[in-house]
Design a protein around this motif. Sequence first.
Motif, mmCIF file in Angstrom:
data_model
loop_
_atom_site.group_PDB
_atom_site.id
_atom_site.type_symbol
_atom_site.label_atom_id
_atom_site.label_comp_id
_atom_site.label_asym_id
_atom_site.label_seq_id
_atom_site.Cartn_x
_atom_site.Cartn_y
_atom_site.Cartn_z
ATOM 1 N N TYR A 1 -54.348 83.084 -23.749
ATOM 2 C CA TYR A 1 -52.997 83.176 -24.557
ATOM 3 C C TYR A 1 -52.259 84.229 -24.286
ATOM 4 O O TYR A 1 -52.646 85.338 -24.230
ATOM 5 N N ASP B 1 -48.778 86.891 -24.419
ATOM 6 C CA ASP B 1 -47.639 87.426 -25.492
ATOM 7 C C ASP B 1 -46.644 86.479 -25.380
ATOM 8 O O ASP B 1 -46.311 85.899 -24.517
ATOM 9 N N GLY B 2 -45.761 86.552 -26.574
ATOM 10 C CA GLY B 2 -44.862 85.244 -26.749
ATOM 11 C C GLY B 2 -43.606 85.632 -25.835
ATOM 12 O O GLY B 2 -42.990 84.660 -25.584
ATOM 13 N N THR C 1 -40.016 87.016 -30.491
ATOM 14 C CA THR C 1 -41.298 86.641 -29.963
ATOM 15 C C THR C 1 -42.247 85.663 -31.045
ATOM 16 O O THR C 1 -42.856 84.983 -30.616
ATOM 17 N N ARG C 2 -41.757 86.175 -32.285
ATOM 18 C CA ARG C 2 -42.708 85.373 -33.514
ATOM 19 C C ARG C 2 -42.206 83.802 -33.354
ATOM 20 O O ARG C 2 -43.097 83.016 -33.507
ATOM 21 N N LYS D 1 -40.988 82.230 -30.661
ATOM 22 C CA LYS D 1 -41.687 81.403 -29.476
ATOM 23 C C LYS D 1 -42.960 81.206 -29.692
ATOM 24 O O LYS D 1 -43.521 79.969 -29.317
ATOM 25 N N LEU D 2 -43.834 82.105 -30.417
ATOM 26 C CA LEU D 2 -45.170 81.815 -30.547
ATOM 27 C C LEU D 2 -45.490 80.761 -31.363
ATOM 28 O O LEU D 2 -46.291 79.841 -31.388
ATOM 29 N N MET D 3 -44.643 80.642 -32.713
ATOM 30 C CA MET D 3 -44.821 79.680 -33.506
ATOM 31 C C MET D 3 -44.296 78.171 -33.012
ATOM 32 O O MET D 3 -45.049 77.069 -33.375
ATOM 33 N N ASP D 4 -43.296 78.386 -31.886
ATOM 34 C CA ASP D 4 -42.862 76.933 -31.627
ATOM 35 C C ASP D 4 -43.829 76.112 -30.506
ATOM 36 O O ASP D 4 -44.246 75.041 -30.660
ATOM 37 N N ASP D 5 -44.146 77.085 -29.607
ATOM 38 C CA ASP D 5 -45.082 76.415 -28.483
ATOM 39 C C ASP D 5 -46.329 77.397 -27.862
ATOM 40 O O ASP D 5 -47.005 76.951 -26.920
ATOM 41 N N ARG D 6 -46.674 78.614 -28.638
ATOM 42 C CA ARG D 6 -47.692 79.330 -28.104
ATOM 43 C C ARG D 6 -47.501 79.980 -26.797
ATOM 44 O O ARG D 6 -48.025 80.713 -26.204
ATOM 45 N N GLY D 7 -45.999 79.823 -26.336
ATOM 46 C CA GLY D 7 -45.988 80.159 -24.870
ATOM 47 C C GLY D 7 -45.441 79.302 -23.833
ATOM 48 O O GLY D 7 -46.256 78.367 -23.884
#
Length: 463
Positions: A141, A143-144, A330-331, A333-339
């Motif tokens: 995984y 960084d966003g 960044t938060r 993006k991570l919540m949306d699709d993990r990257g």
Amino acid sequence: MRTSSGAGELLVELHRDNGVPLHQQLESAIRTRIRAGLLRAETVMPSTRALAQDLSLSRGVVVEAYQQLVAEGYLISRGGGYTLVADIAVVSPTHSIATPAGPPRIDFRYSRPDVSQFPRAAWLRSVRRVLNETPNRSFAYLDGRGTIELRTALSDYLNRVRGTAARPDNMMICNGFAQGSRLLLQVLAAAGLRRLAVEDPSDNDLREVAAAVGLEAVGVPVLASGVDVEALERSGADAVLVTAAHQFPTGAVTSAETRAALVAWAGRGDRLVIEDDYDAEYRYDREPIGALQGLAPDRVAYAGTASKTLAPGLRLGWLILPAWLVEPMTRAKLMDDRGSPVLDQLAFADFVARGEFDRHLRRMRPRYRELRDTLVERLAARVPELEPVGVSAGLHVMTWLPPGLGEGALQEAALERGLGVYGLAPYWLAGDGPAGLVFGYGSLNRSEVVEGIDLLADAIRAL
């Protein structure tokens, strides 16, 4: 190409207490799936032993069912002990969904680059290099913000070519401008911004996203020098979306005075300029103007994409963010699709860092310029009343329509001749601006451009 259907993948429901012999139930279930297209031609069926074990049947029951379906022509028995699904007509549903008419033979739809020119060999070299050299930890995984390799390569490229003030730590990789802009508007709405100004006319996609996240979209007129900053000041907007290097759809370029005024507007409060730099790499008459972001890194969020330069199917985009937006974005993006997918990012990083991106653009610019020149020259020769506006750049040309010639009637007349042309109506905020046409030429060849304008001239004469 043959596919296989393992015993555990053949979904068959049997009822042992309904009086119907099990081999007949199995025949019916397989026959129904074949006729519905759920088991495609040349699919390799499970072996009789494996299927019997999976369904808790005797092998003889499965053998009998297979033999019956072979006799009926649904299955084919091959030497070596395997059975294939035969190529039969698939039964269509009784209530089929109506399918639209086929696309125009020549289509001037905007936003279509020539994907046939995608540099497959160079991209493959980058993919191979990434697969051979990337350490295992890079596939975990992320960084966003995305891989450090791509953020570094892009910041170097954009600072050199577009005059940005990018650093790897203030960049974020996203799945095209669509995702990046949606996340940005969500974050801005959550931060308390309420009104987004957009160029009028402009692409309507972001207006719909703004409404979905609770932002009010207000239109600001576009002048020959770019967005009208005095009207922007009166609008009461908290943020503005601009296409400064090549306004869509008018083709205007933001002047130095307007750029300075935009930066001053943003600096007079907690305001943000969102710069969509969607096709600045394609300027044909001179070098493109530098990005607005380089003038005010803390007041401008810059968005770029590979959709017009390489291929929209890559879904590769990037943002250069003011420092105060990096953490919340960044938060989000991570919540949306993990990257975004790491292999695509690393391949693109290698592609950019080795100069392949520059080489591809140098190869495509003269190709697109020839198409644009052909389009403009043919318009002048066949329909001089449609005079192009804007600079020599990008993948589209806009023209106004003369009084009395409506977009809808012209589009219908063109479509009757196998030609797709597109009006300005969707791009006006209120839908009632002057009539015009937007010609996208990126996916066409020279002869198609010539024939398309000839068909358009015929449609205009008919009206």
